[in-house]
Design a protein around this motif. Structure first.
Motif, PDB file in Angstrom:
ATOM      1  N   VAL A   1       0.846  -1.063   0.002  1.00 42.46           N
ATOM      2  CA  VAL A   1       0.098  -0.043  -0.064  1.00 42.46           C
ATOM      3  C   VAL A   1       0.885   1.214   0.050  1.00 42.46           C
ATOM      4  O   VAL A   1       1.735   1.396   0.922  1.00 42.46           O
ATOM      5  N   SER A   2       0.682   2.047  -0.846  1.00 43.26           N
ATOM      6  CA  SER A   2       1.530   3.410  -0.973  1.00 43.26           C
ATOM      7  C   SER A   2       0.497   4.442  -1.155  1.00 43.26           C
ATOM      8  O   SER A   2      -0.617   4.344  -1.966  1.00 43.26           O
ATOM      9  N   VAL A   3       0.797   5.609  -0.564  1.00 46.46           N
ATOM     10  CA  VAL A   3       0.184   6.931  -0.773  1.00 46.46           C
ATOM     11  C   VAL A   3       1.103   7.878  -1.306  1.00 46.46           C
ATOM     12  O   VAL A   3       2.347   8.141  -0.597  1.00 46.46           O
ATOM     13  N   THR A   4       0.690   8.567  -2.154  1.00 48.38           N
ATOM     14  CA  THR A   4       1.576   9.651  -2.629  1.00 48.38           C
ATOM     15  C   THR A   4       0.555  10.988  -3.032  1.00 48.38           C
ATOM     16  O   THR A   4      -0.557  10.971  -3.037  1.00 48.38           O
ATOM     17  N   ALA A   5       1.187  12.180  -3.135  1.00 49.96           N
ATOM     18  CA  ALA A   5       0.477  13.254  -3.454  1.00 49.96           C
ATOM     19  C   ALA A   5      -0.078  13.237  -4.837  1.00 49.96           C
ATOM     20  O   ALA A   5       0.429  12.942  -5.797  1.00 49.96           O
TER      21      ALA A   5
END
Length: 427
Positions: free
Chosen positions: A348-352
């Motif tokens: 799981v990855s979160v970026t702008a």
């Protein structure tokens, strides 16, 4: 609609005015020469009477007086012996012909001549009376009459357009109100109603729209109550389950899951019965993702699933409520645990997101998606309800984002969800 009605009205009035004014303009053009020649003929007849009754000296004064009274039609009286009284004019061929005893009207140089022969014994020969009508007199008043007719026609056209616009506006206004009410209903303002006025047909449409809006409001109210009732019925067995778990030693993790389930059911009841304005849709995507990944990490350790979570150390505000974002993440991670064997890892990855918001990617190393439209509501290739991905998609779209599925680097499923930024409070 107003423009089309105005164009149609202008075209119709133009045809009507053209059919009326063109014959009038032609009539003015034709009658002007007749009027001028008729006036000249009357003057010539009066002079004929004077020639027959007056002597030479009195006749000279009478002709001069007649030219002074009606200067537009100069008159000349030709006596035997070549003497001419009145307006100076040469003896034209028409005068020569009239001296033989004829009276007629003929075209001459620069206008028309009205000539008449008078047999007067006191002058010992034929006397010829000539009244001249110039070309300017033949068309006198025609252009002014045309201008008046044109102004009258233009005025009638303007008045008809104004009157037609008022009538059209009275018809268009109720239609615009209907459109406005339909847009308000589509935006969720179910108490919006349209005033019933205007033509009978529009009144019927307005009444039907109001009835439809009321019916939709009633059906939604019934549906909310049904969902609330159903959810409330689940709270009794959940309470009993929580009490039993609390009484059993070594079940702290199960108790935590029961509490979470009770909170979810409570949120369902509150959302189902909520009729007012919803709270502002904004939360920190980085914080929520980190919290939900920590929640699922315990289950991942039990199933020996390697997991990797990449969350930035900065806030990522998105236009989604915390409850909706948690439900979306739970649906995505729940699919990983439900549709892949134990031991399959996930990332799981979160970026702008460019332009504001956040981009969340959930990827696993399992068998991937089945050969169906996995995002379609109710579609499932693994025996589930098929609602998880659709819930995530609708949440993303509602914030101005999107959801896309594909194949990850390890051949497994890959879901990319983009959430839009929170709404501007100034708008």
């Amino acid at each position: 609609m107003r423009l089309r009605e105005a164009a149609l009205l202008v075209a119709a009035m133009t045809l009507v005015l053209a059919a009326l004014l063109v014959p009038l303009a032609r009539l003015v053009q034709v009658s002007a020469p007749d009027r001028a020649v008729g006036a000249a003929t009357d003057k010539a007849r009066n002079l004929e009477f004077l020639v027959a009754t007056l002597g030479r000296a009195d006749l000279d004064v009478a002709v001069t007086q007649a030219n002074s009274d009606v200067p537009r039609y100069p008159a000349t009286v030709y006596l035997p012996g070549g003497v001419a009284l009145g307006a100076p004019a040469p003896r034209t061929p028409a005068v020569e012909l009239a001296s033989r005893g004829s009276s007629f009207t003929a075209a001459g140089r620069g206008g028309w001549e009205v000539v008449a022969a008078v047999a007067a014994s006191s002058y010992h020969g034929a006397v010829v009376v000539r009244v001249f009508v110039s070309d300017a007199e033949l068309t006198r008043g025609v252009h002014r009459s045309w201008l008046i007719l044109a102004l009258l026609g233009f005025g009638a056209l303007v008045l008809s357009v104004l009157a037609g616009d008022r009538l059209t506006r009275a018809t268009v206004r109720p239609i615009r109100e209907l459109a406005d009410v339909s847009h308000r209903l589509a935006a969720g303002q179910l108490d919006a109603r349209s005033p019933v006025h205007g033509p009978a047909e529009i009144q019927a449409v307005a009444a039907g729209l109001n009835h439809l809006a009321g019916r939709i409001q009633d059906l939604l109210r019934q549906e909310r109550e049904s969902v609330a009732d159903l959810s409330h019925q689940l709270r009794t067995p959940l309470t009993a389950l929580r009490l039993e778990v609390d009484a059993t030693p070594g079940t702290a993790a199960i108790a935590e899951h029961v509490v979470t389930l009770e909170a979810a059911v409570t949120r369902v009841i509150e959302q189902a019965r909520r009729t007012g304005t919803p709270p502002p849709a904004v939360c920190d995507a980085a914080e929520v993702v980190a919290a939900r990944c920590a929640f699922w990490h315990a289950l991942a350790e039990d199933q020996r699933r390697p997991s990797r979570v990449a969350v930035p150390g900065q806030r990522l505000p998105v236009g989604v409520t915390e409850t909706d974002l948690r439900a979306s993440l739970d649906a995505l991670l729940g699919n990983v645990f439900s549709h892949t064997p134990q031991g399959i890892g996930y990332t799981v990855s979160v970026t702008a997101r460019s332009g504001g918001g956040a981009r969340v990617v959930v990827e696993d190393t399992g068998p991937g998606f089945p050969a169906i439209d996995a995002v379609r509501r109710g579609a499932s290739g693994a025996g589930s309800t098929g609602l998880g991905l659709d819930i995530a998609r609708r949440t993303a779209v509602a914030s101005g984002g999107s959801l896309a599925i594909g194949t990850g680097g390890g051949g497994g499923a890959r879901v990319v969800v983009e959430y839009g930024p929170p709404p501007d409070p100034r708008t």
